[in-house]
Scaffold this motif. Structure first.
Motif, PDB file in Angstrom:
ATOM      1  N   SER A  42       0.817  -1.211   0.000  1.00  0.00           N
ATOM      2  CA  SER A  42       0.000   0.000   0.000  1.00  0.00           C
ATOM      3  C   SER A  42       0.853   1.266   0.000  1.00  0.00           C
ATOM      4  O   SER A  42       0.451   2.287  -0.568  1.00  0.00           O
ATOM      5  CB  SER A  42      -0.949   0.007   1.197  1.00  0.00           C
ATOM      6  N   ARG A  43       2.040   1.193   0.576  1.00  0.00           N
ATOM      7  CA  ARG A  43       2.926   2.376   0.574  1.00  0.00           C
ATOM      8  C   ARG A  43       3.344   2.747  -0.843  1.00  0.00           C
ATOM      9  O   ARG A  43       3.537   3.929  -1.152  1.00  0.00           O
ATOM     10  CB  ARG A  43       4.150   2.127   1.453  1.00  0.00           C
ATOM     11  N   ALA A  44       3.458   1.751  -1.719  1.00  0.00           N
ATOM     12  CA  ALA A  44       3.804   2.017  -3.112  1.00  0.00           C
ATOM     13  C   ALA A  44       2.668   2.744  -3.824  1.00  0.00           C
ATOM     14  O   ALA A  44       2.898   3.574  -4.695  1.00  0.00           O
ATOM     15  CB  ALA A  44       4.131   0.719  -3.840  1.00  0.00           C
ATOM     16  N   LYS A  50      -2.297  10.471   2.138  1.00  0.00           N
ATOM     17  CA  LYS A  50      -3.377   9.828   2.873  1.00  0.00           C
ATOM     18  C   LYS A  50      -4.352   9.133   1.925  1.00  0.00           C
ATOM     19  O   LYS A  50      -4.962   8.128   2.265  1.00  0.00           O
ATOM     20  CB  LYS A  50      -4.133  10.864   3.716  1.00  0.00           C
ATOM     21  N   ALA A  51      -4.492   9.657   0.704  1.00  0.00           N
ATOM     22  CA  ALA A  51      -5.429   9.101  -0.268  1.00  0.00           C
ATOM     23  C   ALA A  51      -4.863   9.239  -1.673  1.00  0.00           C
ATOM     24  O   ALA A  51      -4.028  10.099  -1.944  1.00  0.00           O
ATOM     25  CB  ALA A  51      -6.777   9.811  -0.175  1.00  0.00           C
ATOM     26  N   VAL A  52      -5.346   8.358  -2.561  1.00  0.00           N
ATOM     27  CA  VAL A  52      -4.924   8.383  -3.953  1.00  0.00           C
ATOM     28  C   VAL A  52      -6.122   8.015  -4.831  1.00  0.00           C
ATOM     29  O   VAL A  52      -6.960   7.213  -4.430  1.00  0.00           O
ATOM     30  CB  VAL A  52      -3.730   7.423  -4.186  1.00  0.00           C
ATOM     31  N   ALA A  53      -6.212   8.626  -6.007  1.00  0.00           N
ATOM     32  CA  ALA A  53      -7.261   8.302  -6.962  1.00  0.00           C
ATOM     33  C   ALA A  53      -6.770   7.181  -7.871  1.00  0.00           C
ATOM     34  O   ALA A  53      -5.618   7.181  -8.307  1.00  0.00           O
ATOM     35  CB  ALA A  53      -7.635   9.523  -7.789  1.00  0.00           C
ATOM     36  N   ILE A  54      -7.669   6.217  -8.142  1.00  0.00           N
ATOM     37  CA  ILE A  54      -7.349   5.090  -9.006  1.00  0.00           C
ATOM     38  C   ILE A  54      -8.384   5.041 -10.116  1.00  0.00           C
ATOM     39  O   ILE A  54      -9.580   4.967  -9.842  1.00  0.00           O
ATOM     40  CB  ILE A  54      -7.364   3.757  -8.223  1.00  0.00           C
ATOM     41  N   SER A  55      -7.928   5.090 -11.360  1.00  0.00           N
ATOM     42  CA  SER A  55      -8.825   4.981 -12.506  1.00  0.00           C
ATOM     43  C   SER A  55      -8.939   3.517 -12.889  1.00  0.00           C
ATOM     44  O   SER A  55      -7.926   2.834 -13.072  1.00  0.00           O
ATOM     45  CB  SER A  55      -8.253   5.801 -13.668  1.00  0.00           C
ATOM     46  N   HIS A  56     -10.186   3.024 -13.009  1.00  0.00           N
ATOM     47  CA  HIS A  56     -10.422   1.619 -13.340  1.00  0.00           C
ATOM     48  C   HIS A  56     -11.673   1.504 -14.203  1.00  0.00           C
ATOM     49  O   HIS A  56     -12.755   1.908 -13.794  1.00  0.00           O
ATOM     50  CB  HIS A  56     -10.581   0.798 -12.056  1.00  0.00           C
ATOM     51  N   ASN A  57     -11.518   0.987 -15.406  1.00  0.00           N
ATOM     52  CA  ASN A  57     -12.639   0.780 -16.333  1.00  0.00           C
ATOM     53  C   ASN A  57     -13.503   2.025 -16.507  1.00  0.00           C
ATOM     54  O   ASN A  57     -14.727   1.956 -16.481  1.00  0.00           O
ATOM     55  CB  ASN A  57     -13.513  -0.392 -15.884  1.00  0.00           C
ATOM     56  N   GLY A  58     -12.883   3.164 -16.635  1.00  0.00           N
ATOM     57  CA  GLY A  58     -13.616   4.402 -16.879  1.00  0.00           C
ATOM     58  C   GLY A  58     -14.186   5.070 -15.639  1.00  0.00           C
ATOM     59  O   GLY A  58     -14.810   6.118 -15.737  1.00  0.00           O
ATOM     60  N   SER A  59     -13.994   4.492 -14.470  1.00  0.00           N
ATOM     61  CA  SER A  59     -14.463   5.077 -13.216  1.00  0.00           C
ATOM     62  C   SER A  59     -13.257   5.455 -12.360  1.00  0.00           C
ATOM     63  O   SER A  59     -12.195   4.849 -12.475  1.00  0.00           O
ATOM     64  CB  SER A  59     -15.328   4.087 -12.431  1.00  0.00           C
TER      65      SER A  59
END
Length: 75
Positions: A42-44, A50-59
């Motif tokens: 998770s550190r990677a 504190k938070a990160v945005a992840i793009s997945h299948n258009g969301s």
């Protein structure tokens, strides 16, 4: 894709093993094998944030670390 793959996705699956070497778990789903092989620290992902945005299948999802060290994934 090699003929000996255990499921349809060559990226997510390990090569098939002979049934004798699999023991009683011969019917284990490909996702279980993937979870063991594709662990990411998770550190990677968070890289000190504190938070990160992840793009997945258009969301876009938000992965957040709590004060108690838990992870929350929201859409």
């Amino acid at each position: 894709m090699p003929a000996s793959m255990t499921c349809a996705s060559p990226v997510l699956c390990a090569p098939a093993e002979p049934a004798a070497s699999l023991g009683t778990d011969a019917g284990v789903h490909c996702a279980a094998a993937t979870a063991r092989a594709a662990a990411v620290d998770s550190r990677a992902l968070l890289q000190g944030q504190k938070a990160v945005a992840i793009s997945h299948n258009g969301s876009v999802y938000r992965l957040q670390a709590t004060k108690l060290g838990k992870l929350i994934l929201t859409k």
